[in-house]
Each structure stands twice: as C-alpha cells, then as structure tokens.
Design an enzyme around this catalytic site. Structure first.
Site, PDB file in Angstrom:
ATOM      1  NE  ARG A  88      45.494  48.439  35.142  1.00  0.00           N
ATOM      2  CZ  ARG A  88      46.802  48.205  35.273  1.00  0.00           C
ATOM      3  NH1 ARG A  88      47.514  47.838  34.213  1.00  0.00           N
ATOM      4  NH2 ARG A  88      47.391  48.330  36.440  1.00  0.00           N
TER       5      ARG A  88
ATOM      6  CE  LYS B  45      61.691  38.225   9.514  1.00  0.00           C
ATOM      7  NZ  LYS B  45      60.898  38.665   8.355  1.00  0.00           N
TER       8      LYS B  45
ATOM      9  N   PRO C 255      49.088  39.751  31.168  1.00  0.00           N
ATOM     10  CG  PRO C 255      47.150  38.811  32.030  1.00  0.00           C
ATOM     11  CD  PRO C 255      47.679  40.069  31.403  1.00  0.00           C
ATOM     12  CD  GLU C 256      55.074  38.460  29.269  1.00  0.00           C
ATOM     13  OE1 GLU C 256      55.892  37.672  28.756  1.00  0.00           O
ATOM     14  OE2 GLU C 256      55.421  39.491  29.882  1.00  0.00           O
TER      15      GLU C 256
ATOM     16  CG  HIS D 276      36.673  46.261  38.725  1.00  0.00           C
ATOM     17  ND1 HIS D 276      36.514  47.582  38.369  1.00  0.00           N
ATOM     18  CD2 HIS D 276      37.350  46.271  39.910  1.00  0.00           C
ATOM     19  CE1 HIS D 276      37.074  48.365  39.284  1.00  0.00           C
ATOM     20  NE2 HIS D 276      37.579  47.593  40.226  1.00  0.00           N
TER      21      HIS D 276
ATOM     22  NE  ARG E  53      57.403  46.798  25.106  1.00  0.00           N
ATOM     23  CZ  ARG E  53      56.401  46.139  24.557  1.00  0.00           C
ATOM     24  NH1 ARG E  53      56.053  44.955  25.027  1.00  0.00           N
ATOM     25  NH2 ARG E  53      55.718  46.645  23.549  1.00  0.00           N
TER      26      ARG E  53
ATOM     27  CE  LYS F 146      51.887  38.587  25.094  1.00  0.00           C
ATOM     28  NZ  LYS F 146      52.248  40.021  25.032  1.00  0.00           N
TER      29      LYS F 146
END
Length: 285
Positions: free
Chosen positions: A121, A163, A2-3, A102, A273, A61
C-alpha cells in the site's frame, strides 16, 4: 497496521540477520519509500552503502538500525528508520529469490543475503538521519512504549489521570504512550474491565496502573505468539504469520460471548474505527 508486538517481532528478526553485517549496496525502488528524505532515494542509497549495522532498536511502532562507520570502527551517529505503515514487510532473502512485485527498497549485505522492504500500500517509508539521544530525529517526539524498561508506569498513570477525555483516545496518542493501536487498546481495556469511552480523570490511579500493566502483559503474550496476523500483509522477516489473533478477547469478537461473563461483545465506531468491549464487564462510570 502493525502495532508494537508485530514491529518487535520484525526487529528481533532483523537483529538476528543484520547486526554485524555491512551494507554493500542499497536501492530505493519506489519514490514514496523515500518521500520524507530531503534528497530522496539517492540520498539513502549513497549514505547507507558501506555502513555496518551495529544494533536494531524500536520505539512503539517504529524500528531503526543503528549504523557504524566501518573505517572508524565506531558509531556513525546515523540510523535507518523503518516505518511499516499499513502493509510494510522487512524480509530477509537469498540473492536468487524471485522478486516481489511490491518491492520498494532493498539492501544487500556482505554475507550475500538481501533485506527487502515490501509494501503493497506504500504507506511505509525509510528515513536515514541522525540519532538524537539514540533515537532517530524524525521520531524523537514519540513517547516510550509499554515494553520499554525505562517507562515509569505510575508516572504515566498520573499523566492519564489529569486528562478529561476518553481513555482509549489517550492510549492511541503516540505522544503519551507509543505502540498501542486499535487491537491492543481494545484488548488491554477488556483485561482491565474499563470502557473505551470512560473519561481518564474518573478512573482511579490504581485502576490506571492496572490498565497499563494489563497492556504490558497482553503485548508480551502477543509477542510470544509472533504478533497478530489477520491477512498475509503482516509477517516476520522469514514471511511467517503470527497467531495471537486466535487469543483475542475483544477486538474483532463482536457478537461472540465475553470470555469473562458471557455477554455478547459489542462494537461501536470510535475515532473512525471500531471499538470492541463488553457492556457488562466494562461499564462507563
């Protein structure tokens, strides 16, 4: 994982059901949920019981409950930090609800409802500790996020400009700007027409500001649609999924025509990713 929009959806749901309610009991069912707590689950259970939820907050988050001392009718200075990890859910349940296999932790409220932390998880966790300037000490190093009214977008753009590294790598750095994960990084870069591997130092300040504003707009739209759900692991406090996945322009769209120019969306591996982008609209300069 989740973001920001997904966590904000959960925070709003908890705000509706928990603010003003006293926690009459707490139980940490799985030890990994309290793995960051010095005294383990027993410490959370003992210190959380009897406190009242004064507010719900979020940065990036991470979300947390601000807890009040009922006897003193004042803030306790403590917060319950909740990190959802990869599959965590905070669900509001009636006391007669069928137990979830869970279930990792639960808190009973004085109105009879329960709040469950369900985490298939077990990457998520609870942490109870002191607030530092209103933020749990454990995450005080996390940067402000794009939906934070106190975030200075031009100042953040100026930091990015210094950067000499890929812009997507910077967007995913939670100590520079928080709450952005792979989905929303791809979406905001597509909106701004910037390649994920473009060096930030080579992007104009004007375009960097536009990128951050695009990210804010994308996240606001996602929030309006309940966040992005690809499976049953992300749901709001009532167990309902979001539907922003139907509005994605880049993430997960490999091979489909770009909504702007028709070129097939490309996918490449970046930071272990997938990165999704349009080779025509988002050129490395």
């Amino acid at each position: 994982m989740p973001e920001l929009p997904e966590v904000e959806v959960v925070r709003r749901g908890l705000e509706e059901h928990m603010v003003g309610r006293t926690i009459v009991s707490a139980a940490v069912v799985h030890p990994r949920t309290a793995r960051n707590q010095a005294g383990g689950g027993a410490e959370i259970e003992a210190n959380l019981t009897g406190l009242r939820v004064g507010a719900t907050n979020r940065r990036g988050k991470f979300l947390w409950l601000e807890l009040d001392d009922v006897a003193q009718q004042a803030p306790s200075g403590l917060g319950l930090l909740v990190h959802l990890g990869m599959s965590g859910q905070m669900l509001v349940k009636s006391p007669d609800a069928t137990l979830n296999p869970h279930l990792r932790a639960r808190a009973e409220l004085d109105d009879g409802n329960e709040v469950w932390f369900v985490d298939q998880r077990t990457f998520g966790y609870w942490w109870l500790g002191e607030l530092v300037d209103g933020v749990p000490g454990r995450v005080s190093h996390i940067a402000r996020d794009l939906l934070d009214d106190a975030l200075d977008i031009p100042a953040l753009a100026a930091v990015l400009k210094t950067k000499n590294t890929e812009i997507k790598r910077l967007l995913l750095n939670q100590e520079i700007v928080s709450g952005i994960g792979n989905i929303y990084a791809d979406e905001m870069l597509w909106e701004a027409g910037i390649h994920p591997r473009q060096k930030a130092s080579r992007i104009s300040l004007t375009r960097l500001v536009a990128l951050l504003e695009a990210g804010r707009e994308v996240m606001t739209r996602a929030l309006d649609q309940g966040g992005t759900s690809f499976d049953a692991l992300y749901v709001n406090v009532n167990g309902a999924s979001g539907y922003f996945s139907l509005s994605l322009n880049a993430y997960g769209q490999a091979g489909k025509p770009c909504a702007r120019c028709g070129t097939p969306i490309a996918r490449e591996t970046f930071m272990n990713r997938g990165s999704h982008f349009c080779n025509r609209c988002q050129k490395v300069r």
